[in-house]
Structure formats: C-alpha cells, structure tokens
Design a protein around this motif. Structure first.
Motif, PDB file in Angstrom:
ATOM      1  N   HIS A 167    -116.132 -64.514 -10.828  1.00 61.98           N
ATOM      2  CA  HIS A 167    -114.984 -64.312 -11.710  1.00 61.98           C
ATOM      3  C   HIS A 167    -115.209 -63.219 -12.755  1.00 61.98           C
ATOM      4  CE1 HIS A 167    -114.453 -68.521 -10.238  1.00 61.98           C
ATOM      5  NE2 HIS A 167    -113.233 -68.083 -10.064  1.00 61.98           N
ATOM      6  N   ASP A 187    -107.673 -63.808 -11.113  1.00 59.93           N
ATOM      7  CA  ASP A 187    -107.111 -65.087 -11.537  1.00 59.93           C
ATOM      8  C   ASP A 187    -107.356 -65.353 -13.012  1.00 59.93           C
ATOM      9  OD1 ASP A 187    -106.413 -65.478  -8.894  1.00 59.93           O
ATOM     10  OD2 ASP A 187    -108.204 -66.642  -8.422  1.00 59.93           O
ATOM     11  N   ILE A 188    -108.313 -64.640 -13.590  1.00 60.42           N
ATOM     12  CA  ILE A 188    -108.712 -64.891 -14.976  1.00 60.42           C
ATOM     13  C   ILE A 188    -108.367 -63.708 -15.878  1.00 60.42           C
ATOM     14  CG2 ILE A 188    -110.705 -65.302 -16.487  1.00 60.42           C
ATOM     15  CD1 ILE A 188    -112.002 -66.828 -14.224  1.00 60.42           C
TER      16      ILE A 188
END
Length: 429
Positions: free
Chosen positions: A337, A375-376
C-alpha cells in the motif's frame, strides 16, 4: 578490473561490492588481503579499511560489514547532495559516507530482523522502515550512491570502463481469482448471490446469472485483453497464478478445474507465468512444494517465478524455502500500500541470509508500485509518486516493476485508470 584491499574479506563485503560494482556499474572486482599484492598492482585499486595504505583511492569503513548476525545499529541520516545517506566518514575518505555498509543495511533488510511493530496483517509495515521515516523511500538510493561512487572512480581512474544500463519496466499481474463467478460451485455461488442482494448490488446479481448461463464473459477474465496489449506493443509482462487449497485466507477455485488450467496455459503462450503463494505456503515447506508441483504440472516446465503480495515475507525462512526448492526469482519485495523501494534499489539483487551469513542463489526483483496504493492514496499522489519514481529509475537505467491484480482491469474496478497506469509504466502513448 578493480582490486580492493581489505584486512579481511567477509561474505558481507563480497556481497555488497559485487552488487554495487558489478551488478549496477558493470565493473569487475577482485579482493585481496595481502598488502604486498595490493601495492604491486599497477591497475585500478582502492582500499576499504580504517586507514589508507598510501595514496590509493581509500574509502573508510564502519564495522557493519565485518560483523556477524544482527544487533541494534545507531543510524543518523544526513543529506548528501540531492540524496540522503548514513554512516558518515571523516574527510580522509574518498566518500563522505560508507555507502557499502549503508547499502548492505538496506539490501539485506537488516531492519526486518530487528524487533518491530507489525501491521494488522502481521507484516513489516513501511512506516517502520528507516527509508519511510527519513523520507527517501521513493528513491532507489543504493543505485544513486553507486553512481556517485562511479563519479569518484572516473575522476581517479579516467581509463575505467563502466557498463551502460538501459531502463526497463514490467507489470506483474497477481491472479488470486481467475474468475469472479465461474466455477465457484453451487454453494459459493448461492451464498455470493445472497450477499450481493443483501448489499443491494443487483447489477452483480444479474451479472452472476448471465455468467453462469454463459450469456456473458466472466468480469475477472481479462486475460485476452492484456494479451492483446502484449502482442500489440511487444511488452514483457509476468502473470502470477494462485494454486493453493481453499482456506479462510485463500479462496481461489480448485486448481484441477480445466477452465482454470486452460487460462494459465493460454497466458503462458504469450507471457511468463509464475506462482502466487498461498498463505500457508509461506511457512510450510511441504505446502510450498505442493503448489510448486501443481504449477509445473500445468506449464510443463520448472517453476522460476513466485510472488507474495498480501502476507508477511517472514525473512529469511520463506526465501530459504524457495532456495531449497530451486526457485530462482522472487517478486515480493515491496510494500502493498506504499509506493517506494523497500530494499532501496531498482536493480534485481541476490538475497543475503544474515542468519547464515551467506549469499543465496535467489534473485529478488523489487517492485516500487502496487495498484493497491490507489485504495489509500489520492489519485494525484499516486500519479505524482509514480511519475517521479519512474523518472529517477529511468535516469539510473534501472528496472521498474509494478504490481496489478487482474480484477483491476475489470468492469467492477476503475479499469480506465489502471490501464492508464499500465500505459504510463510501459511509456505507451
């Protein structure tokens, strides 16, 4: 050939100098512990020790490459030009920092052997790394240091011939679920449909029915589209398929189903394929061997490539298991991430086992970008980081690896955005 004198030739010294000098700069090296041989040598030479022997090129060392095992290391990161470095040296040294000890610290993942706080998935998190805390995670500093060392060598030895590297990029497609709806079995399909209805995802319910009745192509089966891109632009792409048993952690379909095997064989005709490791294969040698044999049975050739994108790397045990099974290439070195260079380099490197103090045959191919970062992070941050990292790697003639999932290119995800990332990585207009 560059002759290097050091009082003691340790495995760490050989490992680090070969990565910097040979792998990155293309300079062959030879080591010597004999002062007489070093002094008599008429060619290029340097010493790596506590003090110079004469007026040779001298780089002072810190103790890290002379030690065994691991212990707490005091590190103070300081700026060096437009980069950063640690392990400072006095002015008598040709370099202001011991880049060899610093490179070993990053390449060996020394900090991952030390006590640290794991994330919710039991992994070593990016936030625990020195590179993240000091703000140089998005830079392949080991390669940057190597090129600074090259400048010192060229100034001292104008006759030196340094190898030229060319930039390359590769997308790695992690395939945990070949199909979203097909071949899931009655119970899984029935439960999945009711879960979608409970969450009011009526479009997915309708899609599932159409897929099951062969009225629509499965949304996760995007391989023909990706292969078409490979053929159109002559790209190198690597696909990692999961073949683990169904568990609470791994929910792929049975590896014996012919549609699954057919997809793997089809992709293998146009691209390299490897194994996406299941949760239990990371710790259990017998399960890892079983998954390896399954892949080899499908592709009819030895398994060369593996990847773990979701779980803890568990160094050095997981990598040692790969070595024991003679699996030569790993693509797990990165943060799922957080974009950046986990091992500080954009050059494939051999894994060094600190517990055994030995260089292993396993070639580690680090990745700098995972689509899960989107997504982050905001779209602007992802595009900025991706562009900056690629630009720096391109300037260094390094390798840029990026990880995607096959479902990233399905209608259920922002496939246009992910295709734009893919084109940016391959520099497709």
């Amino acid at each position: 050939m560059l002759l290097i004198y050091t009082q003691k030739v340790t495995p760490r010294i050989v490992y680090t100098f070969k990565h910097i000098c040979s792998n990155i700069l293309g300079i062959s090296v030879k080591f010597s512990t004999k002062i007489e041989e070093f002094i008599a040598h008429d060619g290029m030479k340097m010493s790596y020790g506590k003090q110079p022997l004469g007026n040779e090129l001298f780089v002072q060392k810190v103790d890290l490459l002379m030690e065994q095992g691991f212990s707490e290391v005091e590190i103070k990161v300081q700026p060096w030009g437009n980069s950063f470095c640690f392990f400072p040296l006095p002015e008598t040294s040709a370099l202001p920092f011991d880049i060899f000890a610093a490179s070993f610290y990053l390449l060996s993942r020394y900090e991952e052997y030390l006590p640290h706080v794991k994330d919710e998935a039991g992994r070593f998190p990016a936030a625990e790394s020195l590179a993240y805390q000091e703000g140089f995670l998005q830079s392949p500093v080991v390669d940057v240091w190597a090129y600074k060392f090259k400048e010192v060598l060229e100034e001292r030895f104008p006759e030196i011939e340094v190898g030229k590297r060319s930039f390359s990029s590769r997308a790695v497609i992690a395939v945990e679920h070949v199909f979203g709806y097909r071949n899931k079995g009655f119970i899984r399909s029935f439960l999945g449909m009711h879960i979608d209805m409970f969450h009011l995802h009526f479009g997915k319910v309708f899609d599932r029915i159409r897929v099951l009745f062969r009225l629509k192509k499965d949304p996760f089966n995007v391989f023909e589209d990706l292969i078409e891109i490979i053929k159109s632009y002559n790209l190198k792409m690597l696909f990692m398929f999961q073949l683990s048993d169904f568990t609470v952690h791994d929910r792929n379909i049975n590896h014996n189903r012919m549609p699954y095997r057919s997809v793997i064989k089809y992709v293998a005709d146009y691209a390299k394929v490897g194994l996406l490791l299941g949760y239990y294969a990371l710790d259990d040698f017998r399960i890892l061997r079983r998954e390896k044999l399954r892949m080899e049975d499908i592709i009819h050739s030895p398994l060369e490539y593996v990847m773990n994108t979701k779980y803890d790397l568990n160094l050095p045990d997981c990598y040692n298991n790969l070595n024991e099974l003679e699996i030569n290439h790993d693509y797990s070195m990165g943060y799922p991430h957080t974009p950046g260079f986990r091992a500080g380099t954009c050059t494939p490197f051999l894994f060094y086992d600190i517990n055994m103090e030995v260089t292993t045959p396993l070639m580690v191919h680090p990745y700098a970008f995972n689509s899960a970062a989107a997504d982050i992070l905001s779209l602007e941050d992802v595009q900025r980081l991706l562009g900056n990292m690629m630009q720096e790697v391109k300037g260094l003639g390094g390798h840029f690896n990026a990880v995607f999932k096959n479902q990233d290119f399905s209608e259920y995800f922002d496939k246009e955005l992910n295709y734009s990332f893919l084109k940016q990585i391959y520099e497709i207009e």
